[in-house]
Design a protein around this motif. Structure first.
Motif, PDB file in Angstrom:
ATOM      1  N   ARG A   1      12.349   7.430  12.806  1.00  0.00           N
ATOM      2  CA  ARG A   1      11.395   7.945  11.827  1.00  0.00           C
ATOM      3  C   ARG A   1      11.088   6.838  10.838  1.00  0.00           C
ATOM      4  O   ARG A   1      11.965   6.387  10.109  1.00  0.00           O
ATOM      5  CB  ARG A   1      11.980   9.154  11.103  1.00  0.00           C
ATOM      6  CG  ARG A   1      12.137  10.371  12.006  1.00  0.00           C
ATOM      7  CD  ARG A   1      13.172  11.330  11.469  1.00  0.00           C
ATOM      8  NE  ARG A   1      12.830  11.842  10.147  1.00  0.00           N
ATOM      9  CZ  ARG A   1      12.088  12.926   9.943  1.00  0.00           C
ATOM     10  NH1 ARG A   1      11.603  13.592  10.962  1.00  0.00           N
ATOM     11  NH2 ARG A   1      11.835  13.341   8.722  1.00  0.00           N
ATOM     12  N   LEU A   2       9.816   6.429  10.834  1.00  0.00           N
ATOM     13  CA  LEU A   2       9.365   5.311  10.009  1.00  0.00           C
ATOM     14  C   LEU A   2       8.623   5.859   8.817  1.00  0.00           C
ATOM     15  O   LEU A   2       7.741   6.702   8.980  1.00  0.00           O
ATOM     16  CB  LEU A   2       8.340   4.511  10.806  1.00  0.00           C
ATOM     17  CG  LEU A   2       8.696   3.213  11.494  1.00  0.00           C
ATOM     18  CD1 LEU A   2       7.414   2.664  12.117  1.00  0.00           C
ATOM     19  CD2 LEU A   2       9.233   2.231  10.496  1.00  0.00           C
ATOM     20  N   ARG A   3       8.938   5.376   7.608  1.00  0.00           N
ATOM     21  CA  ARG A   3       8.133   5.799   6.472  1.00  0.00           C
ATOM     22  C   ARG A   3       7.527   4.555   5.843  1.00  0.00           C
ATOM     23  O   ARG A   3       8.224   3.567   5.597  1.00  0.00           O
ATOM     24  CB  ARG A   3       8.981   6.565   5.453  1.00  0.00           C
ATOM     25  CG  ARG A   3       8.129   7.338   4.466  1.00  0.00           C
ATOM     26  CD  ARG A   3       8.954   8.310   3.649  1.00  0.00           C
ATOM     27  NE  ARG A   3       9.961   7.614   2.871  1.00  0.00           N
ATOM     28  CZ  ARG A   3      10.435   8.060   1.701  1.00  0.00           C
ATOM     29  NH1 ARG A   3       9.993   9.199   1.204  1.00  0.00           N
ATOM     30  NH2 ARG A   3      11.356   7.384   1.061  1.00  0.00           N
ATOM     31  N   VAL A   4       6.230   4.595   5.606  1.00  0.00           N
ATOM     32  CA  VAL A   4       5.531   3.482   4.954  1.00  0.00           C
ATOM     33  C   VAL A   4       5.255   3.905   3.530  1.00  0.00           C
ATOM     34  O   VAL A   4       4.650   4.965   3.307  1.00  0.00           O
ATOM     35  CB  VAL A   4       4.189   3.183   5.657  1.00  0.00           C
ATOM     36  CG1 VAL A   4       3.423   2.114   4.901  1.00  0.00           C
ATOM     37  CG2 VAL A   4       4.430   2.778   7.092  1.00  0.00           C
ATOM     38  N   LEU A   5       5.720   3.130   2.558  1.00  0.00           N
ATOM     39  CA  LEU A   5       5.446   3.515   1.181  1.00  0.00           C
ATOM     40  C   LEU A   5       5.376   2.312   0.265  1.00  0.00           C
ATOM     41  O   LEU A   5       5.757   1.205   0.639  1.00  0.00           O
ATOM     42  CB  LEU A   5       6.448   4.557   0.690  1.00  0.00           C
ATOM     43  CG  LEU A   5       7.917   4.245   0.499  1.00  0.00           C
ATOM     44  CD1 LEU A   5       8.636   5.514   0.034  1.00  0.00           C
ATOM     45  CD2 LEU A   5       8.586   3.741   1.758  1.00  0.00           C
ATOM     46  N   SER A   6       4.859   2.537  -0.925  1.00  0.00           N
ATOM     47  CA  SER A   6       4.580   1.435  -1.839  1.00  0.00           C
ATOM     48  C   SER A   6       5.814   1.020  -2.611  1.00  0.00           C
ATOM     49  O   SER A   6       6.579   1.853  -3.085  1.00  0.00           O
ATOM     50  CB  SER A   6       3.496   1.855  -2.825  1.00  0.00           C
ATOM     51  OG  SER A   6       3.423   0.931  -3.880  1.00  0.00           O
ATOM     52  N   SER A   7       5.984  -0.292  -2.757  1.00  0.00           N
ATOM     53  CA  SER A   7       7.086  -0.748  -3.597  1.00  0.00           C
ATOM     54  C   SER A   7       6.620  -0.928  -5.032  1.00  0.00           C
ATOM     55  O   SER A   7       7.366  -1.391  -5.869  1.00  0.00           O
ATOM     56  CB  SER A   7       7.674  -2.046  -3.053  1.00  0.00           C
ATOM     57  OG  SER A   7       6.684  -3.024  -2.941  1.00  0.00           O
ATOM     58  N   PHE A   8       5.386  -0.578  -5.317  1.00  0.00           N
ATOM     59  CA  PHE A   8       4.865  -0.771  -6.664  1.00  0.00           C
ATOM     60  C   PHE A   8       4.644   0.542  -7.407  1.00  0.00           C
ATOM     61  O   PHE A   8       4.123   0.561  -8.495  1.00  0.00           O
ATOM     62  CB  PHE A   8       3.565  -1.574  -6.615  1.00  0.00           C
ATOM     63  CG  PHE A   8       3.770  -2.929  -6.000  1.00  0.00           C
ATOM     64  CD1 PHE A   8       4.465  -3.907  -6.704  1.00  0.00           C
ATOM     65  CD2 PHE A   8       3.324  -3.209  -4.728  1.00  0.00           C
ATOM     66  CE1 PHE A   8       4.684  -5.143  -6.148  1.00  0.00           C
ATOM     67  CE2 PHE A   8       3.547  -4.451  -4.164  1.00  0.00           C
ATOM     68  CZ  PHE A   8       4.218  -5.422  -4.870  1.00  0.00           C
TER      69      PHE A   8
ATOM     70  N   ASN B   1       8.470  12.802  -0.946  1.00  0.00           N
ATOM     71  CA  ASN B   1       7.408  12.891   0.045  1.00  0.00           C
ATOM     72  C   ASN B   1       6.383  11.779  -0.083  1.00  0.00           C
ATOM     73  O   ASN B   1       5.261  11.889   0.382  1.00  0.00           O
ATOM     74  CB  ASN B   1       6.708  14.253  -0.077  1.00  0.00           C
ATOM     75  CG  ASN B   1       7.693  15.381   0.153  1.00  0.00           C
ATOM     76  OD1 ASN B   1       8.422  15.374   1.131  1.00  0.00           O
ATOM     77  ND2 ASN B   1       7.737  16.332  -0.770  1.00  0.00           N
ATOM     78  N   ALA B   2       6.787  10.691  -0.718  1.00  0.00           N
ATOM     79  CA  ALA B   2       5.844   9.597  -0.917  1.00  0.00           C
ATOM     80  C   ALA B   2       5.528   8.936   0.415  1.00  0.00           C
ATOM     81  O   ALA B   2       6.241   9.094   1.399  1.00  0.00           O
ATOM     82  CB  ALA B   2       6.441   8.582  -1.875  1.00  0.00           C
ATOM     83  N   GLY B   3       4.443   8.199   0.427  1.00  0.00           N
ATOM     84  CA  GLY B   3       4.103   7.410   1.606  1.00  0.00           C
ATOM     85  C   GLY B   3       3.700   8.252   2.798  1.00  0.00           C
ATOM     86  O   GLY B   3       3.342   9.425   2.672  1.00  0.00           O
ATOM     87  N   THR B   4       3.740   7.608   3.932  1.00  0.00           N
ATOM     88  CA  THR B   4       3.382   8.276   5.180  1.00  0.00           C
ATOM     89  C   THR B   4       4.546   8.177   6.155  1.00  0.00           C
ATOM     90  O   THR B   4       5.116   7.106   6.326  1.00  0.00           O
ATOM     91  CB  THR B   4       2.154   7.601   5.823  1.00  0.00           C
ATOM     92  OG1 THR B   4       1.056   7.689   4.917  1.00  0.00           O
ATOM     93  CG2 THR B   4       1.785   8.281   7.142  1.00  0.00           C
ATOM     94  N   LEU B   5       4.881   9.297   6.764  1.00  0.00           N
ATOM     95  CA  LEU B   5       5.942   9.295   7.764  1.00  0.00           C
ATOM     96  C   LEU B   5       5.321   9.116   9.139  1.00  0.00           C
ATOM     97  O   LEU B   5       4.442   9.894   9.525  1.00  0.00           O
ATOM     98  CB  LEU B   5       6.721  10.609   7.692  1.00  0.00           C
ATOM     99  CG  LEU B   5       7.994  10.672   8.545  1.00  0.00           C
ATOM    100  CD1 LEU B   5       9.063   9.752   7.984  1.00  0.00           C
ATOM    101  CD2 LEU B   5       8.504  12.103   8.651  1.00  0.00           C
ATOM    102  N   VAL B   6       5.756   8.082   9.842  1.00  0.00           N
ATOM    103  CA  VAL B   6       5.312   7.881  11.224  1.00  0.00           C
ATOM    104  C   VAL B   6       6.411   8.470  12.099  1.00  0.00           C
ATOM    105  O   VAL B   6       7.560   8.047  12.019  1.00  0.00           O
ATOM    106  CB  VAL B   6       5.117   6.382  11.541  1.00  0.00           C
ATOM    107  CG1 VAL B   6       4.439   6.207  12.891  1.00  0.00           C
ATOM    108  CG2 VAL B   6       4.316   5.702  10.440  1.00  0.00           C
TER     109      VAL B   6
ATOM    110  N   VAL C   1       0.864  -1.182   0.000  1.00  0.00           N
ATOM    111  CA  VAL C   1       0.000   0.000   0.000  1.00  0.00           C
ATOM    112  C   VAL C   1       0.899   1.230   0.000  1.00  0.00           C
ATOM    113  O   VAL C   1       2.074   1.142   0.344  1.00  0.00           O
ATOM    114  CB  VAL C   1      -0.942   0.039   1.227  1.00  0.00           C
ATOM    115  CG1 VAL C   1      -1.865  -1.173   1.229  1.00  0.00           C
ATOM    116  CG2 VAL C   1      -0.149   0.113   2.515  1.00  0.00           C
ATOM    117  N   ASP C   2       0.334   2.376  -0.384  1.00  0.00           N
ATOM    118  CA  ASP C   2       1.214   3.532  -0.565  1.00  0.00           C
ATOM    119  C   ASP C   2       1.256   4.452   0.651  1.00  0.00           C
ATOM    120  O   ASP C   2       1.761   5.565   0.563  1.00  0.00           O
ATOM    121  CB  ASP C   2       0.850   4.300  -1.839  1.00  0.00           C
ATOM    122  CG  ASP C   2      -0.521   4.947  -1.750  1.00  0.00           C
ATOM    123  OD1 ASP C   2      -1.268   4.605  -0.803  1.00  0.00           O
ATOM    124  OD2 ASP C   2      -0.858   5.767  -2.614  1.00  0.00           O
ATOM    125  N   GLY C   3       0.728   3.977   1.781  1.00  0.00           N
ATOM    126  CA  GLY C   3       0.820   4.786   2.983  1.00  0.00           C
ATOM    127  C   GLY C   3      -0.300   4.451   3.953  1.00  0.00           C
ATOM    128  O   GLY C   3      -1.039   3.479   3.769  1.00  0.00           O
TER     129      GLY C   3
END
Lengths: 412, 412
Positions: free
Chosen positions: B226-233, B239-244, B176-178
């Motif tokens: 600092r965790l970033r969740v982003l898409s590998s697709f 600034n992609a994804g979501t920064l936790v 998922v992208d974030g």
């Protein structure tokens, strides 16, 4: 407690059900009073899958990563085997190569075993563990990285453990029920041998009988490990399979133990080579560099300072060999008039330690081939082996004739 | 050199082609000047296959053997990823958990990380290695056996490495992208968040947003990773994804960050329970022993020394809970008149650190639900979260209404 090593190859652990059958055999040996070291291969097909991934990813792969990937298959089987034994109330645990640790050199993908400390496993045996299940084919380098021993390395692992732990015997469970006088697909008269000497097995293994890896037999011979080859798909009694052992352990044997063969051979002859010191090195050096596995070599009588040099090689290496010879000729290193290639030959060998004390084996062999009208192209001999190169189309006929003439269908 | 941790989940490394795409992302970060630690999961499906084999072999398996088997999947991916990077001329090598070594306790199958010494990997970085590819989800116990961290443990591995190496950021590549304000399948107005606070993510993760493992968020919060969740697709920009991240790093945010939900809940009420000290322990002790995951707990006002006790639990644990309560009643430990079960409820929660400073969030929530005619069965609140239990059939409606009322489709 006496120790036994039992090795199960890929087809013997291909499914959970087969692992269960293998575990039952292990359980019986525990009931017989043995501490057992079980060496397992990867489930059949697994290693090929992993190798395929590595090669697709990186054709000229880093062998250290190859080893990290490819060694995982045995780790899985070892864990599953330990769990299966535990389910049968047999105290067991698995060991990866690095946990033993099976120490090797750093020659990744074809590492040599250097040491197998026995303390870790023996401590567990002393605490009541009955079976150590060890992932075959793998070890750890001095740098702490996973190594593998090369294909078929699980046999070598098994023999090395048997040597290190002074095991009473090393049983190799496989998909055939023993070593035969020759391939039963060639003649129905082929007979399973009860015993075979290390030296004979070594010649048979390297001559194309694919049951045991050559290295494992060498190791067994050096450390006098009694090796038994037997089927994991049949019920085996005490005397099942074939025992590979020292000559002294074989009371009576036929002069010839078996007939081996290798189908896809080729023959190359360099005509009119200048016969000077160093000429053999000049020819076979470049071939070795080109990774050509030269087998038989024959040099004819020299005439006028020139000779013919003939050698055999696997048929699929002809291209490499031709290229190497053309380059050696172009550079002036090797002078010859012509390169003659015969790509339709096969090698047939008779092997037996009895040859040492029996004269006339060679002449009996040649006579049998002559009686079938088979022309011999090249002959080489060793102390316990006579090999001939013949036209490939006569290979089966030659094997059958030799099997008959040496009476291999009957035990000594 | 600044260090970056990049974690790729099972779907992101499911095929050699996807591994290649992931490796390209790694290569770009190396080009950006980072030393990169890559944490990989097993190729998707692999772990399930291995777990399946273990469970079929031994339903009550020895967790040490489970770990030996199951950890092999990540080892394969790590080697393949290292080879892929090498093919791109990025100096890389793989590390199994035990090679790092990632030290854990001995709680096999759900081990806790105790220490990650950085020397081995940092020495290689100093020698010019640009990428350390580490097999996720695994470590080594004090006894030298392989441990695993429990499902989803690769996220935890990644965060732990980021903490140990003082990484600038820990990027979690997934499918998922974030992180979204709610599940986009429930409302098309769901909006991807650019940033979310650790505390919020923790509530969302444990409330059913399955993107990040709860433990990994806890760990990130503790060590301020600092965790970033982003898409590998997808192609990602800066600034992609979501920064936790920490609350302080978020300048402005909505009062409510997101709406979480959990569909398959059940509600149990013990009617007319004797209200005495220790009664909660008498009820929830047996439930915990029966492995019932009790979530919300509400105790009504006591009347005549008797009260009603209500709690929620996953719907598939009703049987276990009923049995535990029946036994507690039979043994006289807990006295109640009746056990009432409602197996058709769902939980909906609003989460936001803004609640701390904003009054009226609860009443706004209840009003929105009332306007849709949705009856609230149980309410629990925490500092940054309000959860309600409602009839399951109204779940989607409730999520949509709450998403609207708190204006989550628009950024702060």
């Amino acid at each position: 407690m006496p120790t036994l090593v039992m090795k199960f190859g890929g087809t013997s652990v291909a499914t959970l059900d087969r692992i269960r059958r293998a575990a039952k055999r292990v359980g019986r040996e525990v009931a017989n009073g043995y501490d057992v070291i079980v060496i397992v291969s990867a489930m059949s097909g697994k290693t090929n899958e992993l190798v395929g991934w590595v090669e697709e990813t990186s054709p000229l792969f880093d062998a250290r990563e190859y080893d990290a990937v490819v060694s995982s298959g045995e780790q899985v089987t070892a864990g599953l085997m330990a769990l299966t034994l535990q389910e049968m109330d047999v105290p067991a645990r698995s060991w990866a190569g690095w946990q033993v640790p099976l120490k090797t050199n750093s020659a990744h993908a074809s590492a040599r075993i250097e040491e197998i400390p026995t303390d870790n496993i023996n401590t567990k045996f002393a605490q009541g563990m009955k079976v150590a299940v060890v992932a075959g084919f793998q070890g750890i380098s001095p740098e702490g990285r996973i190594t593998t021993l090369g294909r078929g390395g699980s046999d070598t692992t098994a023999v090395a453990f048997a040597a290190a732990f002074g095991a009473e015997r090393c049983d190799i469970y496989t998909d055939v029920d023993g070593i035969y006088t020759t391939d039963p697909r060639i003649t129905s008269k082929a007979r399973k041998l009860d015993k075979i000497a290390f030296e004979e097995m070594l010649e048979l293994a390297s001559l194309g009988a694919k049951v045991l890896q050559t290295r494992s037999v060498e190791l067994a011979m050096r450390y006098k490990v009694r090796l038994r080859v037997l089927s994991s798909f049949e019920d085996n009694d005490e005397n099942a399979g074939t025992l590979v052992c020292s000559e002294e352990d074989i009371m009576e044997s036929n002069v010839v133990a078996g007939v081996a063969f290798s189908r896809d051979e080729a023959k190359m002859t360099l005509l009119s080579v200048a016969d000077r010191p160093g000429i053999a090195a000049a020819i076979f050096g470049p071939l070795a560099e080109a990774s050509v596995n030269v087998d038989m070599i024959v040099q004819n009588i020299s005439e006028d300072g020139r000779t013919d040099m003939t050698f055999s090689l696997p048929v699929n290496q002809i291209g490499r060999a031709e290229k190497a010879m053309a380059e050696a000729k172009a550079s002036g290193e090797v002078k010859f008039s012509e390169l003659v290639i015969d790509s339709d030959v096969a090698k047939v060998s008779v092997v037996g330690i009895g040859m040492r004390s029996h004269a006339g084996v060679a002449s009996q062999m040649f006579k049998a081939l002559r009686d079938e009208g088979i022309n011999i192209k090249v002959i080489t001999t060793s102390e316990i082996k006579i090999s001939v190169l013949i036209d490939r189309k006569y290979m089966e006929l030659a094997v059958q004739a030799l099997h008959d003439t040496f009476g291999l269908d009957k035990a000594a």
